[in-house]
Design an enzyme around this catalytic site. Structure first.
Site, short mmCIF file in Angstrom:
data_model
loop_
_atom_site.label_atom_id
_atom_site.label_comp_id
_atom_site.label_asym_id
_atom_site.label_seq_id
_atom_site.Cartn_x
_atom_site.Cartn_y
_atom_site.Cartn_z
N SER A 62 22.70 75.00 62.23
CA SER A 62 22.16 73.66 62.02
C SER A 62 22.54 73.13 60.65
CB SER A 62 20.63 73.68 62.15
OG SER A 62 20.26 74.43 63.27
N LEU A 83 14.95 74.36 64.62
CA LEU A 83 15.86 73.52 65.40
C LEU A 83 17.24 74.15 65.30
CD1 LEU A 83 15.78 70.62 66.69
CD2 LEU A 83 16.59 69.79 64.50
N HIS A 84 17.80 74.59 66.42
CA HIS A 84 19.14 75.19 66.31
C HIS A 84 19.94 75.11 67.60
CE1 HIS A 84 17.07 78.38 68.46
NE2 HIS A 84 18.24 78.88 68.79
N ARG A 85 19.34 74.61 68.69
CA ARG A 85 20.05 74.65 69.96
C ARG A 85 21.27 73.73 69.96
NH1 ARG A 85 17.93 77.35 74.35
NH2 ARG A 85 16.62 79.01 73.52
N ASP A 116 12.93 73.67 69.04
CA ASP A 116 13.71 73.71 70.28
C ASP A 116 13.99 75.15 70.68
OD1 ASP A 116 15.68 74.46 68.48
OD2 ASP A 116 17.06 72.83 68.95
#
Ligand code: UD1
Ligand code: UDP
Length: 361
Positions: free
Chosen positions: A243, A205-207, A281
Site C-alpha cells: 500500500s 488496507l492492502h488488498r 479490507d
C-alpha cells in the site's frame, strides 16, 4: 507419517501457528516450507520470533513478482522439496499465491492436500484470493471448513461430504493463545503513540482491488481523513509495504491519519482490542475484530466472512467517503454483544487429530 506445512505470508504464519504448536506438542514428524512470498522483517521474521515458531526447514525465497511469476516459482520450488522430502500430507492455509502454488504442486505428485480455512467465497473473481481459494479447495483431500456455512458452500460445489471437516478457524486459537501476552506487552504501540484505550480508530488496507486502483485508494483515504475530522479521534494505520508503494506512486498523502510501519502480532492484537472502531479490507482483521468484540467497517463491496455480517460485528462500506462515514456512525452506535462464530480456539488440535487418524493410502 510425515506432514509438510507450507506458508508464505503474514496471515499464513499467524494462522498456521496453532497447527505447528500442536504438531510440536505431539512430537510429530513434520517440516515447514516457507515460500518466501513475504520476506520483509515485519511481514515475516517478526512472527516466527514472537510466536516462538521453529525456523522453516526450507525457504524458497520466491519474493515479489507478477501473479504468474510468483505462482510459477512456488510451484517449481515446492515440487522439488516434496520430491526430496516426501511427506504424506501437505497442509496449506488461506488463499494466497503461496497456497495455490503449494497445493497444486502436491496434488500433481499425489501427495494429499489439507486446506485450512476451506470454503470461503466472496463470489468476486476479480480478487486473486477468490481464484486461489476455489482452485485450492477443488484439489484438496481434507477441507477444514471454519464454519458450517463454509461447509455448505463446499457441498454446494460438489465436494464430497467425507472430505469436509468443520473445525473452527485457527485465528481463534491464535487470538486466545496470545491475547493475554499481548495485554502485558511492554513494547505496546499504545504508549508509543500516546493513544487512549477506546478513543482511536485502527485501519488496515492492502488488498489489490483497493490499493492498485488509484481512484479507489484515493476515495478510501479521503473517507478516512473525513472520519478523523468528523469524530476528532486519532486514526492509526500500520501500512502494508504494498500500500505504501502505491500511495507514493499515486501521489496520495492523507493528512489526518497516522501512518506507522506494520507491527508485530502482539502489538497488533493490543491495538485492535483497545480500538473504538476498526476499518479494514483484511480477511483476518474482520475475524479478529469479531472475536475481540470490536466493531468493524469493511472497506470492500463484499466479504468471504459473511458470518461477521450476520452476527452484527461488521458492515460493508465499500470505498465512497460518504458511505464510510455512515457505516462508521452505524457501528459506533451498535452494541457489541455478538458471539464469535469462528470456533472455540481448538481448531489446530482438531486439524492435527483428523490428519493423524486418516488413512493416507
Ligand atoms: C498477499 C496476498 C494477499 C494477502 C496478503 C497478506 C496474494 C495474491 N496476495 O498480498 O491475499 O492478504 O499477502 O498480507 O497472494 N512486499 C514487501 N515486502 C514483503 C512482501 C511484499 O515490501 O515482504 C511488497 C512488494 O512491493 C510487493 C508487494 O508488497 O510487490 C505485494 O506483495 P505480494 O506478496 O505480491 O502481495 P501482498 O499484497 O503482500
Ligand atoms: N497483522 C499484524 N500486524 C499488522 C497488521 C496485521 O500482525 O500491522 C495481522 C493481523 O492480526 C491478522 C493478519 O495480520 O492476523 C492479517 O493479515 P493481512 O491483513 O495481511 O492478510 P489477510 O488476512 O487479508 O489475508
Amino acid at each position: 507419517m510425515k506432514i509438510a506445512i507450507t506458508l508464505g505470508t503474514r496471515p499464513e504464519i499467524i494462522k498456521m501457528s496453532p497447527v505447528i504448536r500442536e504438531l510440536e506438542k505431539r512430537r510429530q514428524d513434520y517440516f515447514v516450507l516457507h515460500t518466501g512470498q513475504h520476506y520483509s522483517y515485519n511481514l515475516d521474521r517478526v512472527f516466527f520470533e514472537e510466536l516462538k515458531l521453529p525456523q522453516a526447514k526450507y525457504n524458497l525465497e520466491v519474493g515479489s513478482g507478477s501473479h504468474a511469476q510468483q505462482t510459477a516459482s512456488i510451484l517449481i520450488g515446492v515440487e522439488k522439496v516434496l520430491q526430496d522430502d516426501t511427506p504424506d500430507v501437505l497442509l496449506v492455509e488461506g488463499d494466497t499465491n503461496s497456497v495455490l502454488g503449494s497445493a497444486l504442486a502436491a496434488t500433481k505428485l499425489h501427495i494429499k492436500v489439507g486446506h485450512v480455512e476451506a470454503g470461503l467465497r466472496s463470489y468476486d473473481r476479480n480478487m486473486p484470493e477468490e481464484i486461489n481459494r476455489i482452485l485450492t479447495d477443488h484439489c484438496s483431500d481434507y477441507l477444514f471448513a471454519p464454519t458450517p456455512k463454509a461447509r455448505q458452500i463446499l457441498l454446494g460445489e460438489g465436494i464430497p461430504e467425507e472430505k469436509i471437516f468443520v473445525t473452527g478457524n485457527t485465528i481463534v486459537d491464535a487470538v486466545f493463545q496470545n491475547l493475554e501476552i499481548a495485554k502485558g506487552n511492554s513494547s505496546s504501540e499504545l504508549r508509543t503513540l500516546n493513544l487512549e484505550p477506546k478513543n482511536y480508530f485502527l485501519v488496515t488496507l492492502h488488498r489489490q482491488e483497493n490499493v492498485d486502483n488509484p481512484r479507489r485508494l484515493a476515495s478510501i483515504l479521503e473517507g478516512l481523513d473525513k472520519l478523523a475530522a468528523e469524530f476528532r479521534v486519532p486514526i492509526v494505520y500500520p501500512v502494508h509495504p504494498h500500500s505504501l508503494k502505491k500511495m507514493k506512486e499515486f501521489g496520495l498523502n492523507p493528512q489526518k491519519i497516522t501512518l506507522i510501519e506494520p507491527v508485530s502480532f502482539l502489538d497488533f492484537l493490543n491495538l485492535e482490542s483497545n480500538a473504538r472502531l476498526i476499518l479494514t479490507d483484511s480477511g483476518g482483521v474482520q475475524e479478529e475484530a469479531c472475536i475481540l468484540g470490536v466493531p468493524c467497517v469493511t472497506l470492500r463491496d463484499n466479504t468471504e466472512r459473511p458470518e461477521t455480517l450476520e452476527v452484527g460485528s461488521n458492515v460493508l462500506a465499500g470505498t465512497l467517503p460518504g458511505n464510510i462515514l455512515r457505516c462508521a456512525q452505524l457501528m459506533l452506535h451498535r452494541e457489541n454483544k455478538w458471539s464469535n462464530p469462528f470456533g472455540d480456539g481448538r481448531a489446530g488440535e482438531r486439524i492435527v487429530k483428523i490428519i493423524m487418524e486418516a488413512k493416507h493410502g
